[in-house]
Write a protein that holds these residues in place. Structure first.
Motif, mmCIF file in Angstrom:
data_model
loop_
_atom_site.group_PDB
_atom_site.id
_atom_site.type_symbol
_atom_site.label_atom_id
_atom_site.label_comp_id
_atom_site.label_asym_id
_atom_site.label_seq_id
_atom_site.Cartn_x
_atom_site.Cartn_y
_atom_site.Cartn_z
ATOM 1 N N LEU A 155 -0.567 -8.054 -4.914
ATOM 2 C CA LEU A 155 -1.034 -6.455 -5.127
ATOM 3 C C LEU A 155 -1.221 -5.527 -6.628
ATOM 4 O O LEU A 155 -0.566 -6.064 -7.460
ATOM 5 C CB LEU A 155 0.330 -5.433 -4.182
ATOM 6 C CG LEU A 155 0.830 -6.168 -2.650
ATOM 7 C CD1 LEU A 155 1.838 -5.072 -2.523
ATOM 8 C CD2 LEU A 155 -0.616 -5.786 -2.349
ATOM 9 N N GLY A 156 -2.077 -5.168 -6.536
ATOM 10 C CA GLY A 156 -2.129 -4.730 -8.100
ATOM 11 C C GLY A 156 -2.735 -5.817 -9.073
ATOM 12 O O GLY A 156 -2.321 -5.762 -10.544
ATOM 13 N N ALA A 157 -3.117 -6.805 -8.533
ATOM 14 C CA ALA A 157 -3.453 -8.500 -9.831
ATOM 15 C C ALA A 157 -4.293 -7.693 -10.264
ATOM 16 O O ALA A 157 -4.678 -8.835 -11.754
ATOM 17 C CB ALA A 157 -3.612 -9.369 -8.626
ATOM 18 N N GLY A 158 -5.163 -6.859 -9.954
ATOM 19 C CA GLY A 158 -6.412 -6.589 -10.798
ATOM 20 C C GLY A 158 -6.570 -5.214 -11.583
ATOM 21 O O GLY A 158 -5.056 -5.271 -12.534
ATOM 22 N N ALA A 159 -7.461 -4.947 -11.977
ATOM 23 C CA ALA A 159 -7.513 -3.130 -13.132
ATOM 24 C C ALA A 159 -6.120 -2.809 -12.607
ATOM 25 O O ALA A 159 -6.021 -1.597 -12.671
ATOM 26 C CB ALA A 159 -8.094 -2.624 -12.809
ATOM 27 N N SER A 160 -5.969 -2.375 -11.290
ATOM 28 C CA SER A 160 -5.219 -1.327 -10.237
ATOM 29 C C SER A 160 -3.324 -1.764 -10.470
ATOM 30 O O SER A 160 -2.465 -0.559 -11.510
ATOM 31 C CB SER A 160 -5.302 -1.327 -8.944
ATOM 32 O OG SER A 160 -6.296 -0.877 -8.584
ATOM 33 N N ARG B 97 1.369 -0.675 -12.897
ATOM 34 C CA ARG B 97 1.095 -1.238 -11.418
ATOM 35 C C ARG B 97 1.725 -0.041 -9.932
ATOM 36 O O ARG B 97 1.958 -0.197 -9.227
ATOM 37 C CB ARG B 97 1.846 -2.669 -11.036
ATOM 38 C CG ARG B 97 1.445 -3.113 -10.014
ATOM 39 C CD ARG B 97 2.430 -4.671 -9.859
ATOM 40 N NE ARG B 97 1.982 -5.495 -10.792
ATOM 41 C CZ ARG B 97 0.817 -6.421 -11.375
ATOM 42 N NH1 ARG B 97 0.163 -6.434 -9.954
ATOM 43 N NH2 ARG B 97 1.313 -6.921 -11.960
ATOM 44 N N SER B 98 2.499 0.719 -10.841
ATOM 45 C CA SER B 98 3.544 1.475 -9.957
ATOM 46 C C SER B 98 3.445 2.102 -8.528
ATOM 47 O O SER B 98 3.957 2.071 -7.299
ATOM 48 C CB SER B 98 4.638 2.690 -10.784
ATOM 49 O OG SER B 98 3.440 3.602 -11.468
ATOM 50 N N ALA B 99 1.670 2.933 -9.124
ATOM 51 C CA ALA B 99 1.313 3.736 -8.086
ATOM 52 C C ALA B 99 1.017 2.549 -6.831
ATOM 53 O O ALA B 99 1.114 2.868 -5.730
ATOM 54 C CB ALA B 99 0.068 4.940 -8.074
ATOM 55 N N THR B 100 0.259 1.346 -7.095
ATOM 56 C CA THR B 100 -0.296 0.559 -6.605
ATOM 57 C C THR B 100 1.217 0.331 -5.714
ATOM 58 O O THR B 100 0.448 0.318 -4.041
ATOM 59 C CB THR B 100 -1.046 -0.543 -6.914
ATOM 60 O OG1 THR B 100 -1.996 0.482 -8.041
ATOM 61 C CG2 THR B 100 -1.590 -1.600 -6.046
ATOM 62 N N THR B 101 2.109 -0.100 -6.137
ATOM 63 C CA THR B 101 2.931 -0.914 -5.470
ATOM 64 C C THR B 101 3.771 0.183 -4.619
ATOM 65 O O THR B 101 4.500 -0.179 -3.164
ATOM 66 C CB THR B 101 4.281 -1.432 -6.222
ATOM 67 O OG1 THR B 101 4.704 -0.467 -7.123
ATOM 68 C CG2 THR B 101 3.682 -2.741 -7.305
ATOM 69 N N ALA B 102 4.025 1.920 -4.507
ATOM 70 C CA ALA B 102 4.110 2.746 -4.062
ATOM 71 C C ALA B 102 3.540 3.381 -2.991
ATOM 72 O O ALA B 102 4.218 2.892 -1.782
ATOM 73 C CB ALA B 102 4.686 3.809 -4.984
ATOM 74 N N TRP C 67 -10.935 4.354 -14.701
ATOM 75 C CA TRP C 67 -10.436 5.718 -13.831
ATOM 76 C C TRP C 67 -10.331 5.758 -12.321
ATOM 77 O O TRP C 67 -9.968 5.937 -11.112
ATOM 78 C CB TRP C 67 -11.675 6.725 -13.613
ATOM 79 C CG TRP C 67 -12.576 6.812 -14.886
ATOM 80 C CD1 TRP C 67 -13.793 7.445 -14.867
ATOM 81 C CD2 TRP C 67 -12.079 7.685 -15.914
ATOM 82 N NE1 TRP C 67 -13.597 7.670 -15.951
ATOM 83 C CE2 TRP C 67 -13.063 7.554 -17.266
ATOM 84 C CE3 TRP C 67 -10.839 8.333 -16.488
ATOM 85 C CZ2 TRP C 67 -13.152 8.108 -18.597
ATOM 86 C CZ3 TRP C 67 -10.130 7.916 -17.462
ATOM 87 C CH2 TRP C 67 -11.237 8.495 -18.634
ATOM 88 N N GLY C 68 -10.068 3.917 -12.357
ATOM 89 C CA GLY C 68 -9.251 4.136 -10.852
ATOM 90 C C GLY C 68 -8.059 4.198 -10.424
ATOM 91 O O GLY C 68 -7.681 5.161 -9.383
ATOM 92 N N ILE C 69 -6.625 4.296 -11.437
ATOM 93 C CA ILE C 69 -5.772 4.800 -11.231
ATOM 94 C C ILE C 69 -6.326 6.731 -10.826
ATOM 95 O O ILE C 69 -5.156 7.009 -10.954
ATOM 96 C CB ILE C 69 -4.535 4.377 -12.074
ATOM 97 C CG1 ILE C 69 -4.762 4.691 -13.288
ATOM 98 C CG2 ILE C 69 -4.113 3.139 -11.563
ATOM 99 C CD1 ILE C 69 -3.331 4.800 -13.964
ATOM 100 N N SER C 70 -7.112 7.227 -11.124
ATOM 101 C CA SER C 70 -7.457 8.755 -12.059
ATOM 102 C C SER C 70 -7.710 9.191 -10.661
ATOM 103 O O SER C 70 -7.905 10.413 -10.900
ATOM 104 C CB SER C 70 -7.866 8.407 -13.291
ATOM 105 O OG SER C 70 -7.349 8.067 -13.991
ATOM 106 N N THR C 71 -8.719 8.540 -9.871
ATOM 107 C CA THR C 71 -9.381 9.217 -8.597
ATOM 108 C C THR C 71 -9.431 8.191 -7.551
ATOM 109 O O THR C 71 -9.962 9.108 -6.890
ATOM 110 C CB THR C 71 -11.349 9.514 -9.285
ATOM 111 O OG1 THR C 71 -11.614 8.370 -9.397
ATOM 112 C CG2 THR C 71 -10.924 10.512 -10.769
ATOM 113 N N GLY C 72 -8.931 7.271 -8.047
ATOM 114 C CA GLY C 72 -8.665 5.929 -6.539
ATOM 115 C C GLY C 72 -8.627 6.590 -5.142
ATOM 116 O O GLY C 72 -9.288 6.395 -4.170
ATOM 117 N N PRO C 73 -7.403 7.302 -5.041
ATOM 118 C CA PRO C 73 -6.214 7.379 -4.438
ATOM 119 C C PRO C 73 -7.921 9.110 -3.430
ATOM 120 O O PRO C 73 -7.350 8.694 -2.077
ATOM 121 C CB PRO C 73 -5.731 8.549 -4.418
ATOM 122 C CG PRO C 73 -4.970 7.244 -6.102
ATOM 123 C CD PRO C 73 -5.805 7.163 -6.188
ATOM 124 N N ALA C 74 -7.912 9.596 -4.388
ATOM 125 C CA ALA C 74 -8.686 10.929 -3.515
ATOM 126 C C ALA C 74 -9.750 10.293 -2.912
ATOM 127 O O ALA C 74 -10.829 10.356 -1.590
ATOM 128 C CB ALA C 74 -9.290 11.642 -5.041
#
Length: 380
Positions: A39-44, A146-151, A347-354
């Motif tokens: 989980l989150g092994a790459g850019a995430s 990594r915190s957002a991805t693991t959450a 911008w993955g963690i900045s726009t990815g969830p949407a």
């Protein structure tokens, strides 16, 4: 948990795949996520840890929606907390006139970020070296990378999603439709829909022939540091956003000769007592040890105290850089039941969830129409 919706197979355990898994499971879908490495092994999981405005008006709505989604995630008690307010972003420049012009430009195109010219950045961040002016922007929420991805992964599991880590998969395509996924050992897992959210590796999974190539890998190296007197702001060398502009990225790649020191831009964000130092945007996988030394040496010009910082970890990853700096989201042309969500660049963690929320709604047949500017079928 009892499910009433379709079975969706997701390939990729980054911020996109994990958040999409949570949204789909919450809506009643049966979800199986396959991640080959971790989980989150790459850019995430190896990003700078700064959730900030992407400087692109087209992506502004994705960013604001992502902040709302992170606000909701913060309330789930899963180890992720979005700061209550932005700490501010300082774009540093040794040329005060250039910093002033940047402030004026930002005031025209993104006035909501409250651009402010700072003649001496040292006055607002004493840890910085003297001699740098800055454009200050009201953005940037530092979080552990990594915190957002693991959450989101934990939330997806809580909602009934099946996360299979250590299992690589590719779409199972037959007669113009996705029937599920094929695991590395040849096992086939049937599904009603398949979402490929595998970052820079997405194109080769969607189309092994190489015809569909709107996303390429740009390699980044970051260092995790224990830094005394870390800046409160996120600090970046001015024009760091230019790495997400195709023309600039191409020019930097062309200038990176095999025998020369690879180019980099100074950036630093601090959260939970750890500072992340970057950044590189390179077309080929670099020597991480060589880049780590270069990043520290170059950062000393901006942040002298970095020379005595403890290096906790060196990290390398490939970012999914799209040809126009915007993600590709939605159904894949010519393959019924196959969807993608990738190409967010830095911008993955900045726009990815949407983006993941949008593609989840498309898969389920709910929500608003897919915006043309990020559609996977837009002209390239």
């Amino acid at each position: 948990m009892t499910t009433s919706g379709p079975h969706v197979a997701i390939i990729g355990g980054g911020i996109i795949g994990c958040s999409a898994a949570a949204y789909l499971a919450e809506a009643g879908a049966s979800v199986s996520l396959f991640e080959r490495t971790g989980l989150g092994a790459g850019a995430s999981g190896r990003n700078l840890g700064a959730i900030q405005h992407p400087f692109d008006p087209v992506l502004t709505d994705l960013h604001h929606r992502t902040l709302d989604l992170y606000g909701a995630l913060s309330g789930e008690d899963l180890g992720f907390a979005l700061p209550s307010a932005p700490v501010g972003l300082l774009l540093l420049n040794a040329d005060a006139d250039a910093a002033r012009r940047q402030t004026e430009r930002m005031a025209l195109v993104l006035p909501q970020l409250q651009p402010t010219f700072v003649e001496e950045a040292h006055s607002v961040e004493p840890a910085l070296a003297a001699g740098f002016a800055a454009c200050r922007l009201e953005t940037a929420y530092p979080v552990p990378p990594r915190s957002a991805t693991t959450a989101y992964a934990s939330l997806a599991q809580r909602l009934g999603a099946d996360l299979r880590i250590g299992l690589g998969a590719r779409p199972w395509l037959e007669r113009g439709r996705a029937s599920g996924v094929v695991l590395e050992d040849g096992t086939r897992v049937a599904a009603d829909a398949v979402l490929v959210a595998a970052g820079p590796w997405t194109p080769r999974l969607v189309d092994p022939t190489g015809t569909w190539e709107p996303i390429r890998a740009t390699w980044g190296v970051t260092l995790q540091l224990r830094l005394a007197n870390a800046p409160r702001h996120v600090v970046e060398e001015d024009e760091v956003d230019a790495v997400n502009r195709p023309a600039a990225a191409t020019a930097r790649a062309a200038a990176s000769d095999a025998g020369a020191d690879p180019p980099s831009l100074f950036s630093l964000a601090s959260a939970a007592g750890v500072s992340s130092l970057g950044s590189t945007f390179l077309p080929d996988e670099p020597d991480i040890a060589r880049l780590g030394v270069l990043l520290v040496r170059r950062a000393e010009a901006f942040l002298p105290g970095i020379s005595t910082a403890d290096v906790l970890e060196q990290r390398i990853c490939a970012r999914p850089q799209s040809i126009d700096g915007r993600p590709f989201v939605g159904p894949v042309s010519g393959q019924e039941g196959l969807f993608v969500c990738a190409g967010h660049g830095p911008w993955g963690i900045s726009t990815g969830p949407a983006s993941a929320r949008i593609v989840a709604d498309v898969i389920l047949g709910t929500g608003a129409p897919l915006p043309d500017a990020i559609s996977a079928t837009r002209p390239r």
